[in-house]
Design an enzyme around this catalytic site. Sequence first.
Site, PDB file in Angstrom:
ATOM      1  N   HIS A  55     -37.972  47.736   1.796  1.00  0.00           N
ATOM      2  CA  HIS A  55     -38.712  48.021   3.035  1.00  0.00           C
ATOM      3  C   HIS A  55     -39.939  48.862   2.707  1.00  0.00           C
ATOM      4  O   HIS A  55     -39.823  49.978   2.222  1.00  0.00           O
ATOM      5  CB  HIS A  55     -37.820  48.739   4.052  1.00  0.00           C
ATOM      6  N   TYR A  99     -37.274  53.320  14.916  1.00  0.00           N
ATOM      7  CA  TYR A  99     -36.724  54.545  15.513  1.00  0.00           C
ATOM      8  C   TYR A  99     -37.397  54.699  16.874  1.00  0.00           C
ATOM      9  O   TYR A  99     -38.624  54.759  16.939  1.00  0.00           O
ATOM     10  CB  TYR A  99     -37.047  55.773  14.644  1.00  0.00           C
ATOM     11  N   PRO A 123     -28.143  61.761  11.011  1.00  0.00           N
ATOM     12  CA  PRO A 123     -28.600  60.551  10.307  1.00  0.00           C
ATOM     13  C   PRO A 123     -30.049  60.150  10.574  1.00  0.00           C
ATOM     14  O   PRO A 123     -30.552  59.211   9.952  1.00  0.00           O
ATOM     15  CB  PRO A 123     -27.630  59.464  10.811  1.00  0.00           C
ATOM     16  N   LYS A 178     -30.936  60.605   5.300  1.00  0.00           N
ATOM     17  CA  LYS A 178     -30.922  61.446   4.100  1.00  0.00           C
ATOM     18  C   LYS A 178     -29.539  61.757   3.532  1.00  0.00           C
ATOM     19  O   LYS A 178     -29.421  62.201   2.379  1.00  0.00           O
ATOM     20  CB  LYS A 178     -31.631  62.793   4.398  1.00  0.00           C
ATOM     21  N   TYR A 210     -39.624  60.502   3.944  1.00  0.00           N
ATOM     22  CA  TYR A 210     -38.699  59.390   4.216  1.00  0.00           C
ATOM     23  C   TYR A 210     -38.346  58.657   2.923  1.00  0.00           C
ATOM     24  O   TYR A 210     -37.189  58.302   2.697  1.00  0.00           O
ATOM     25  CB  TYR A 210     -39.319  58.422   5.235  1.00  0.00           C
TER      26      TYR A 210
END
Length: 402
Positions: A75, A204, A296, A300, A394
């Site tokens: 990704h 998200y 979550p 991580k 991220y």
Amino acid sequence: MNTIDTQVAIIGAGPSGLLLGQLLDKQGISNVILERVTGDYVLGRIRAGILEQGFADLVREAGVAERMDTEGEIHEGVEIAADGERFHIDLKGLTDGDVVICYGQTEITRDLMDARAEAGLKTYYEATDVELHNVTEENPSVTFGYQGEQYTLNCDYIAGCDGFYGPSRQTIPADKRTEHERVYPFGWLGLLSDTPPVSEELIYCKSESGFALASRRSATRSRYYLQVPLTVTVDDWSDDDFWEELKRRLPADAAASLVTGPSIEKSIAPLRSFVCEPMQYGKLFLVGDAAHIVPPTGAKGLNLAASDVAALYQIMTRIYQENDTDCISRYSEVALRRVWHGERFSWWMSNMLHNFGDEVATGMQSETFARFMDSERDYYLRSEEGRKVIARQYVGLPYEEV
Ligand code: RFL
Ligand code: PHB
């Protein structure tokens, strides 16, 4: 009483314990794993989906990456949908070309279990009454029950990879550890389904009615999450209720193309930030969820477990190959520095993307807190330097040498 000798006793056959065991074996360091439940039970826990580069490299070093590298999806970006807009975080473009891999924790665990079985390494599944002894002395040991018999596992070191509820952390006397904790006033309800995912990249979503996450496991398997109050149980949510609420929270164009279907798993996870300091006590090392928990939202948890494993693997290699035991005391410092960065990022993402309702945990009015978070999103999502900060964290901060 049966007696077994090994160099490193590993408690817990989750991803931390299995990955550590595999790496140690590569260096000729003997290890035995004790696990409370069955292998199938471990595989039934649907958890993480996003792996950082550092994690993937460690799995490659362990020689267990074949399926991850063929079936895992690269990704290059993620989306954050908030305040009626969709913001693309170009992970690859905003970092030095770094990406994440979407590959389920279940699959990594299965690959590690298969490799361990193939190498003939011992795991005692359904071990009972696991207790740690003499962790500050020359000869630590672990006692346990297995198939009706009592065992003593004598070892040089113990790796506590037994998750948040395991016995390892409790072995450190209460006056020798400090625990930091933040429990959030909501949980995540997760649903797994064999339906084509709504998006190629994760989304998200911050919406009026709460947070949602659109994730995936493959082109034909989806994983979705909804922020839910702590008062509800899985039985309160039919599949139809879930899909309806998800459509409400997704951006309208994504909701319009959402394919629904029967769930194959549904579960609720409470959200918590937790850190135990120090992470080493005598011959005992805490690894992964045994020492720290993150909500979550930043993806991580498993990735921090991996950086702990990387640090402990370096230490064990130095002890057994170079006779260097001075590095033992560096474990906590090195592991915790990265852990706190992951904790801060996960806490911050959680604050920005969830609805906190009337909870006033910050010493300010809930409406004031919400305004701060509106501004936080406005700055970080609309500016390139803001998106860069999100992207860098991220994909994961670099691992530190011990
Ligand atoms: P685990 O996986 O909890 O494994 C610990 C093992 O120890 C065993 N155990 C015992 N064994 C012997 N004797 C005892 N007395 C024992 N007590 C316990 C347990 O049975 C278990 O098998 O910890 P580990 O290995 O440190 O791994 C940590 C990860 O599982 C966790 O951090 C992640 O799943 C967190 N997480 C995510 N992390 C990511 O990096 N990316 C993600 O996208 C992500 N998504 C998630 C997540 C966690 C979630 N939940 C359900 C908490 C999504 C969710 C919903
Ligand atoms: C998942 O796919 O389970 C997942 C992905 C990203 C997260 C959390 C969970 O931040």
